[in-house]
Every structure is written in structure tokens, then in C-alpha cells.
Design a protein around this motif. Structure first.
Motif, PDB file in Angstrom:
ATOM      1  N   THR A 480      59.791  22.764 -11.183  1.00  0.00           N
ATOM      2  CA  THR A 480      60.370  21.910 -12.225  1.00  0.00           C
ATOM      3  C   THR A 480      59.351  21.019 -12.923  1.00  0.00           C
ATOM      4  N   PHE A 481      58.197  20.767 -12.272  1.00  0.00           N
ATOM      5  CA  PHE A 481      57.260  19.783 -12.826  1.00  0.00           C
ATOM      6  C   PHE A 481      55.830  20.151 -12.451  1.00  0.00           C
ATOM      7  N   ARG A 482      54.895  19.826 -13.351  1.00  0.00           N
ATOM      8  CA  ARG A 482      53.477  20.003 -13.037  1.00  0.00           C
ATOM      9  C   ARG A 482      52.627  19.070 -13.886  1.00  0.00           C
ATOM     10  N   PHE A 483      51.595  18.471 -13.261  1.00  0.00           N
ATOM     11  CA  PHE A 483      50.551  17.773 -13.999  1.00  0.00           C
ATOM     12  C   PHE A 483      49.583  18.813 -14.542  1.00  0.00           C
ATOM     13  N   LEU A 484      49.212  18.706 -15.820  1.00  0.00           N
ATOM     14  CA  LEU A 484      48.254  19.606 -16.438  1.00  0.00           C
ATOM     15  C   LEU A 484      47.046  18.810 -16.922  1.00  0.00           C
ATOM     16  N   ALA A 485      45.871  19.419 -16.781  1.00  0.00           N
ATOM     17  CA  ALA A 485      44.634  18.777 -17.234  1.00  0.00           C
ATOM     18  C   ALA A 485      43.781  19.794 -17.975  1.00  0.00           C
ATOM     19  N   ALA A 486      42.892  19.280 -18.816  1.00  0.00           N
ATOM     20  CA  ALA A 486      42.026  20.165 -19.595  1.00  0.00           C
ATOM     21  C   ALA A 486      40.850  20.663 -18.776  1.00  0.00           C
ATOM     22  N   THR A 487      40.434  19.891 -17.776  1.00  0.00           N
ATOM     23  CA  THR A 487      39.217  20.212 -17.032  1.00  0.00           C
ATOM     24  C   THR A 487      39.476  20.176 -15.535  1.00  0.00           C
ATOM     25  N   ARG A 488      38.521  20.693 -14.779  1.00  0.00           N
ATOM     26  CA  ARG A 488      38.592  20.624 -13.320  1.00  0.00           C
ATOM     27  C   ARG A 488      37.987  19.317 -12.807  1.00  0.00           C
ATOM     28  N   GLN A 489      36.805  18.970 -13.345  1.00  0.00           N
ATOM     29  CA  GLN A 489      36.118  17.775 -12.866  1.00  0.00           C
ATOM     30  C   GLN A 489      36.398  16.585 -13.785  1.00  0.00           C
ATOM     31  N   GLY A 490      35.961  15.419 -13.322  1.00  0.00           N
ATOM     32  CA  GLY A 490      36.103  14.204 -14.118  1.00  0.00           C
ATOM     33  C   GLY A 490      37.293  13.369 -13.684  1.00  0.00           C
ATOM     34  N   ASP A 491      37.385  12.182 -14.268  1.00  0.00           N
ATOM     35  CA  ASP A 491      38.436  11.240 -13.888  1.00  0.00           C
ATOM     36  C   ASP A 491      39.829  11.764 -14.196  1.00  0.00           C
ATOM     37  N   THR A 492      39.956  12.657 -15.187  1.00  0.00           N
ATOM     38  CA  THR A 492      41.261  13.239 -15.495  1.00  0.00           C
ATOM     39  C   THR A 492      41.270  14.738 -15.230  1.00  0.00           C
ATOM     40  N   SER A 599      53.261  30.562 -17.160  1.00  0.00           N
ATOM     41  CA  SER A 599      54.177  29.722 -16.393  1.00  0.00           C
ATOM     42  C   SER A 599      54.915  28.762 -17.316  1.00  0.00           C
ATOM     43  N   GLU A 600      56.063  28.283 -16.852  1.00  0.00           N
ATOM     44  CA  GLU A 600      56.853  27.285 -17.580  1.00  0.00           C
ATOM     45  C   GLU A 600      57.441  26.300 -16.584  1.00  0.00           C
ATOM     46  N   PHE A 601      57.621  25.070 -17.021  1.00  0.00           N
ATOM     47  CA  PHE A 601      58.177  24.009 -16.175  1.00  0.00           C
ATOM     48  C   PHE A 601      59.161  23.194 -17.008  1.00  0.00           C
ATOM     49  N   GLU A 602      60.152  22.624 -16.358  1.00  0.00           N
ATOM     50  CA  GLU A 602      61.100  21.775 -17.067  1.00  0.00           C
ATOM     51  C   GLU A 602      60.399  20.559 -17.668  1.00  0.00           C
ATOM     52  N   HIS A 603      59.475  19.973 -16.900  1.00  0.00           N
ATOM     53  CA  HIS A 603      58.780  18.761 -17.336  1.00  0.00           C
ATOM     54  C   HIS A 603      57.293  18.960 -17.060  1.00  0.00           C
ATOM     55  N   VAL A 604      56.464  18.623 -18.024  1.00  0.00           N
ATOM     56  CA  VAL A 604      55.013  18.711 -17.898  1.00  0.00           C
ATOM     57  C   VAL A 604      54.414  17.357 -18.232  1.00  0.00           C
ATOM     58  N   ALA A 605      53.419  16.941 -17.439  1.00  0.00           N
ATOM     59  CA  ALA A 605      52.637  15.742 -17.759  1.00  0.00           C
ATOM     60  C   ALA A 605      51.225  16.186 -18.097  1.00  0.00           C
ATOM     61  N   LEU A 606      50.804  15.957 -19.335  1.00  0.00           N
ATOM     62  CA  LEU A 606      49.521  16.433 -19.837  1.00  0.00           C
ATOM     63  C   LEU A 606      48.545  15.263 -19.903  1.00  0.00           C
ATOM     64  N   LEU A 607      47.474  15.323 -19.092  1.00  0.00           N
ATOM     65  CA  LEU A 607      46.477  14.258 -19.033  1.00  0.00           C
ATOM     66  C   LEU A 607      45.187  14.763 -19.675  1.00  0.00           C
ATOM     67  N   LEU A 608      44.759  14.117 -20.748  1.00  0.00           N
ATOM     68  CA  LEU A 608      43.582  14.555 -21.490  1.00  0.00           C
ATOM     69  C   LEU A 608      42.355  13.738 -21.105  1.00  0.00           C
ATOM     70  N   PRO A 609      41.156  14.273 -21.348  1.00  0.00           N
ATOM     71  CA  PRO A 609      39.928  13.539 -21.026  1.00  0.00           C
ATOM     72  C   PRO A 609      39.854  12.198 -21.746  1.00  0.00           C
ATOM     73  N   THR A 610      38.982  11.350 -21.258  1.00  0.00           N
ATOM     74  CA  THR A 610      38.855  10.008 -21.840  1.00  0.00           C
ATOM     75  C   THR A 610      37.790   9.929 -22.923  1.00  0.00           C
ATOM     76  N   ASN A 611      36.959  10.977 -23.062  1.00  0.00           N
ATOM     77  CA  ASN A 611      35.927  10.953 -24.093  1.00  0.00           C
ATOM     78  C   ASN A 611      35.965  12.236 -24.903  1.00  0.00           C
ATOM     79  N   THR A 612      35.328  12.202 -26.061  1.00  0.00           N
ATOM     80  CA  THR A 612      35.394  13.332 -26.995  1.00  0.00           C
ATOM     81  C   THR A 612      34.319  14.382 -26.747  1.00  0.00           C
ATOM     82  N   ASP A 613      33.460  14.160 -25.769  1.00  0.00           N
ATOM     83  CA  ASP A 613      32.377  15.104 -25.492  1.00  0.00           C
ATOM     84  C   ASP A 613      32.892  16.218 -24.590  1.00  0.00           C
ATOM     85  N   ASN A 614      33.807  17.015 -25.131  1.00  0.00           N
ATOM     86  CA  ASN A 614      34.426  18.078 -24.330  1.00  0.00           C
ATOM     87  C   ASN A 614      34.707  19.274 -25.232  1.00  0.00           C
TER      88      ASN A 614
END
Length: 662
Positions: A480-492, A599-614
């Protein structure tokens, strides 16, 4: 330039990789050694054949050639299948400066296009020369990728020539079939085109077709009707239909979707037709037959698959080498149907086959194909293109999940169209609570997450996993839910997020280090920590266990109280495996966006990096992450990162697209 001494050592601009790193930004050792090896081979061949490139010095020739090959290797790592020399002429490779303007890498300036073209033509590395490097149609290739492209182009040309042969059904039979599958009461309003009906009709008289569309447009529903039509028009007893997808999870979803669609057709189709629609799905690797410790498969051009119809779902995930291997393993008569969302992220490895084969952003038919479609469907005013028709392609445009009013669908369309301003304004409105499907939160520091929305979601969605009374309930909760991130490493990155979640749920398993300079707490856990209700994702294929990269499982106590790894099967059962036997795996409360394709989820939380160097951050990445959510999405970002992501676009160089457009 004329080289008369074959014993002369080839000039190289860098003696060692470390010297290259000081000059060229973002290169790897493999780039250096590939460029070094092929520069030496090509220059020595040039010397032996006494080929001359006029008005060039030996040193300049080697210098430019080395950097061309270096750029080719870098482009392959970035997912391109070739390097168009017009894209790098007079450009600087590997230049880099920091935010203050201080230059760290000077890079290399390529000369004008005429110089590059003369140099490469003079090397005599055309497609017929059987060299490791190929220069073809102004594109520079590694030969293996050139051959992959040529195999796909040859396959398409062969199947386009089959479209009028006798084994394809007649128009009168197609009309009767479509009338059965699309009765009048289910037709779209008079001012709308029923693209699902058009898609089925368009595929029925072709041996190769693509049905493309975004989430909720009914791709699987449509293709289930297409399979029913194929069965109605052919002899089902002698028809071998295979359904495949790139990953185990995508294959499982395909099976579930076809089963669901079949259940809705019980009053529409005869029982024997319903029974003949297959629901068993496989991964592409399983279909081709994996040979352990080998890049090759059991099925190839000399050992063809025994299938009549092949449906491939989630084609955006299929890379160039794998698609070429599929096509060359198919018998000539096999009907091929590709299914996918062309706007999603392309494959992780080189190539963007679905994007290459869908050059138009909407259906564009030839006049003759439009005439056929209007005849069999009764639908008028279908789009036609005299310049760039793509008769193999049908787009499904009406999303039944995202009706254009909910925030997820609107946001997805704004993002994929590159509208950073309007999409950001929509997120700001969501921050004020005006969107039921969207929730926006400001960028925050993870050291303060214990008392905010992040912790609330962990408690709401992940705490109940360990409280579930059955493995079935636990898997349902996980889906039903998953946190998604753009990268593997880093604060997010997913590694940090997974550690944060585990430390919140099971603090006794963790020890804590001091706060880092970025004010983010470091979490240290014992290696391979297992506990009841731990969600995991397999990271490498193990064919003996039937586990594949991307498969989702759960560590769960069995009836004897022993921790086992459980995996869902297509038949609704669960496979149990001793954790000690598992291939490499990781915790999966959070996933990279790439890994969630299929994959699909009812609710997704998308956390993006904190800087633009990506460099990973693109509109396709954001679109893919957003469209994983079926009902609600929470997004955390700052304005600069969001704008960069929406305004950056994936663009992969390919010779296939050139062929399709021509």
C-alpha cells in the motif's frame, strides 16, 4: 598526416588514468582503458595501411581520436547506444567548475565537425570493416552495440514486409470480431475516439505492433481483448502465446491484470475463448533460457523459440542488448506486441528501445492504414501523417485512474511536458491542503525527522507490518505504501532512509554515532540483521531458486518460529527460502524510482535530493515516481531541485530512431 614507421609508439595524451582524472571530469577507469586500447589499435592499423589524413599532425590525430573514444565510452555508461559526432563537435568534454566558478577540470575541446568526419572516414572503420569501432551514418559505435541496433532494424523491416501476407486475418473477420469485443453500449461518446478499439484493430493486421499509454489508460485491459481477438481469428489449439515482462514483479502484475480483465469478460466472450487467454507470465530471461555464468541464452537465431504470439509488457525497462536477443530468437511468423509507457524512464542499461520506436507523441497513421482502421472500426477522423507515419503504434490517451481533475494526473502531465512553474505552483497549493491526492512538504533535515510527517508515515504504514497476523496481510500492507528516492546514497538516498526507518521501528538493533557535519545522524547496524516482518528486495538473479533482481520478499516467522524469507507466487501461494540461501538482498522500506518500474502503490512518498548537482534528476524520473501512486503522493523537495528535475530531459542517442523516422 602520414605515418611510415609501424614501429613508432602511438602517442597518447595521458600516460596513466590518474592524469586523465585531473583533466577530464566524471570519467572512470574503463573509459580510459577502452580509449587507450582502441586508439592504439586504430592508429597502428592506419600506419599499416598507409592511410593518410591530410593536414593533420600525428599527435593531433591521436589526441582527438583518444578523446572521441573516451566520449564514446562515457556515452555508453550514460545509456546511449552510440555517439553522434555532430553532438560533440566544438564542444568541451569533461569541463567542470564548482558553484563559485572555480575550475577543477579543464576538459578537452573538440574541433569542428568537418575535422572529426574526415578523421573517422580516413580510419576506414565502416560497418563492413569488422573493426571493434564502427563509424556509420555519422554515429560512432562499439561494434556490439552497432550489431544490436542493426538486428532490431532488420527485425522491424522484416515484420513490416509481412503485414500484407495471407496468414493475417481478413477485414470482414476483423469487423465481426471487433463488434463482439466492443458492443455499441460500451463505445466512447460520439466526440471521442475509442483508442482501445483502434489499438486492437491496428494490431490485428500486423505482425509487429506497439500499444503505448500512461498509467490507468487500460493497456492490459486492451491487450487482453487483443489476445481474445487473436484467439477468435485463429485456431487456439495450435496457438502458442507467451506473456513476458522484464522483472518478476512486472510479470506478476501482468498476470494479475489479465486475470482481472478476463473476469470482466465472462458475459462478453465464449467460455472456450476465455479459457484460451493465457495468464501465466514469465520474465524475459526465463523465456530465453539463462545459461549460468554466460551473457548468452539457450534460445537464439540458431535455436528459435516455439511461439506464435509474444506479448512484452513494461517495454520501457528493456535495454537494447536484451531486445535484440529477444528478436533474434523469434520465428519469422511470430506476432509481436509491445506494451508500455514511452514517457517513463528508459532502461538502466544502454538503449531506449520503446522511446526509439515511438517517435510520435500521438498516433500518426499512413493514409492506407487509416483507411483500413476506419473501415473495420467505423471510427472516422483518425490522425494521419504523410511525413512520419508510424502504423505500428497506437496510443491510449484516456486515463481512467487519473481523470484530469485529481492532482496526481495533473502533476504528472505538467512534469512530463516540462512545465516547472505550473507544477511547482500545484505543489504549493497542495501544501495548503487544496489537493486531496497531493501532499507537499518543505525540504527538511533528517536529524529532525523523529517528530514530523516522516515518522508519522513510518508509524502508520510500517509499524503494522510486525503486528500482522498472517504473511498475506503483511504483504498486503507492504503493497500500500513506499518511500521513493532518486538516489541510493546521500541524505535522501534509499540507504539512509531505510536505516532511519529501521532505527525508528527497532531502536535496540542500532547503535548511534555522533552527528555529522551535515547535521545528519549516522546509524550503524550489525551486518545482515534479520527480524520478523523485514521487507527485502533481491539484488541479483538466482535461477536455481527462481529469484530475480527486483523481487520483493519478507522475512517472516514460520509456524515453528523460524525466520524464513517469503515470496509471493503467481498462483497466490508463497515460496519459503532459508535466509542463508538468499542471493544478495537489501531492506526495502524505501526504493529508488528506477526499481519501482512495474510496481504501483496506493500512497507514495517521494523524497528528492537537497542539491541540484544530480544528473539522475529528470522529468522522466519524476514522472515515473509520481505515476507509481494510485491514490495519493507526498513530495518533499526544494524549488531549485524541482525546477532542475522538470526542466531536464532524458535524451539517448540511437540509430534506431533515425531509422524509424526515415
Amino acid at each position: 598526416m602520414k605515418m611510415n614507421n609501424p614501429e613508432t609508439t602511438v602517442y597518447l595524451p595521458y600516460c596513466r588514468f590518474i592524469e586523465l582524472q585531473k583533466q577530464i571530469y566524471d570519467v572512470e577507469a574503463i573509459d580510459y582503458f577502452l580509449a587507450k586500447q582502441f586508439t592504439e589499435l586504430l592508429i597502428n592499423r592506419l600506419v599499416k595501411t598507409q592511410t593518410a589524413v591530410e593536414n593533420k599532425t600525428d599527435k593531433q590525430c591521436c589526441d582527438v581520436l583518444f578523446h572521441l573514444l573516451l566520449a564514446l565510452s562515457v556515452s555508453l555508461r550514460q545509456g546511449h547506444s552510440c555517439l553522434p559526432i555532430n553532438k560533440i563537435a566544438q564542444q568541451r568534454l569533461g569541463y567542470h567548475c564548482d558553484n563559485t566558478g572555480v575550475v577543477s577540470h579543464q576538459g578537452f575541446q573538440f574541433p569542428e565537425l568537418a575535422y572529426l568526419n574526415e578523421l573517422l572516414v580516413g580510419l576506414n572503420i565502416g560497418e563492413q570493416q569488422e573493426q571493434g569501432i564502427v563509424f556509420h551514418h555519422n554515429n560512432l559505435y562499439l561494434r556490439r552495440y552497432f550489431l544490436f541496433e542493426q538486428q532490431i532494424i532488420a527485425f522491424l523491416a522484416q515484420h513490416q514486409s509481412l503485414s500484407d501476407q495471407e496468414h493475417l486475418p481478413q477485414s470482414t473477420d476483423i469487423i465481426a470480431c471487433l463488434d463482439l469485443l466492443f458492443p455499441d453500449e460500451n463505445n466512447e461518446p460520439a466526440n471521442q475516439i475509442d483508442w482501445q478499439k483502434v489499438a486492437v484493430a491496428n494490431a490485428l493486421n500486423k505482425s509487429f505492433s506497439i500499444i503505448a499509454g500512461g498509467p490507468g489508460t487500460g493497456k492490459t485491459y486492451t491487450v487482453t481483448k487483443l489476445l481474445a481477438a487473436i484467439i477468435l481469428l485463429k485456431t487456439p489449439q495450435s496457438l502458442n502465446i507467451s506473456l513476458v515482462a522484464p522483472t518478476g514483479k512486472a510479470a506478476q502484475r501482468l498476470s494479475e491484470s489479465i486475470n482481472q480483465a478476463k473476469a470482466g469478460f465472462s458475459a462478453l466472450l465464449p467460455e472456450h475463448v476465455l479459457a484460451s487467454i493465457p495468464t501465466e507470465t514469465k520474465t524475459i530471461h526465463r523465456l530465453l533460457g539463462v545459461i549460468p555464468n554466460s551473457p548468452n541464452f539457450r534460445h537464439h537465431q540458431d535455436n528459435l523459440l516455439n511461439i506464435d504470439v509474444l506479448l512484452i509488457d513494461e517495454v520501457s525497462m528493456v535495454d537494447l542488448p536484451l531486445m535484440a536477443r529477444i528478436f533474434r530468437a523469434l520465428p519469422k511468423h511470430c506476432q509481436v506486441i509491445l506494451l508500455g509507457d514511452a514517457q517513463q524512464l528508459p532502461s538502466v542499461a544502454a538503449g531506449s528501445v520503446l522511446s526509439d520506436l515511438t517517435p510520435n507523441k500521438q498516433a500518426q497513421f499512413s493514409a492506407s492504414n487509416r483507411q483500413y482502421l476506419e473501415k473495420v472500426t467505423g471510427i472516422a477522423n483518425l490522425p494521419v501523417s504523410k511525413r512520419y507515419p508510424a502504423d505500428h503504434l497506437t496510443y491510449l490517451t484516456h486515463s481512467r485512474r487519473f481523470d484530469g481533475k485529481g492532482g496526481i494526473g495533473v502533476l504528472a502531465q505538467l512534469v512530463i511536458s516540462g512545465d516547472s512553474e505550473q507544477s511547482w505552483q500545484l505543489l504549493q497549493a497542495a501544501k495548503k491542503g487544496s489537493q486531496s491526492q497531493l501532499m507537499f512538504v518543505d525540504e527538511c533535515n533528517f536529524s529532525t525527522l523523529k517528530d514530523n510527517w516522516f515518522n508519522d508515515m513510518v508509524e502508520q504504514y510500517y509499524r503494522p507490518l510486525s503486528q500482522a497476523t498472517s504473511i498475506e496481510q503483511a504483504f498486503h500492507l507492504l503493497s500500500t505504501f513506499r518511500f521513493l528516492a532518486a538516489t541510493r546514497q546521500g541524505d535522501t538516498g534509499v540507504e539512509t532512509i531505510n536505516l532511519l526507518i529501521e532505527s525508528t521501528l527497532f531502536p535496540s538493533l542500532f547503535s548511534f554515532s555522533s552527528v555529522s557535519r551535515s547535521n545528519t545522524r549516522h546509524y550503524v547496524k550489525p551486518q545482515n540483521t534479520l527480524y520478523h516482518a523485514k521487507p527485502i528486495m533481491i539484488n541479483e538473479n538466482d535461477y536455481s531458486l527462481g529469484l530475480y533482481n527486483g523481487d520483493i520478499g519478507m522475512i517472516w516467522k514460520n509456524e515453528k518460529g523460524h525466520l524464513m524469507a517469503y515470496f509471493e507466487q503467481q498462483n497466490g501461494q508463497y515460496k519459503q527460502i532459508l535466509p542463508s540461501r538468499l542471493p544478495q538482498f537489501e531492506t526495502v522500506y524505501a526504493m529508488t524510482i528506477h526499481k519501482t518500474q512495474g510496481s504501483e502503490f496506493e500512497h507514495v512518498a517521494l523524497l528528492l535530493p537537497t542539491n541540484t548537482d544530480n544528473q539522475l534528476l529528470t522529468r522522466e524520473l519524476l514522472y515515473t515516481g509520481i505515476t507509481r501512486a494510485k491514490a495519493k503522493i507526498t513530495i518533499q523537495s526544494n524549488k531549485a531541485v524541482w525546477y532542475q528535475g522538470v526542466e531536464s530531459q532524458v535524451s539517448r542517442y540511437s540509430g534506431i530512431q533515425l531509422h524509424v523516422n526515415n
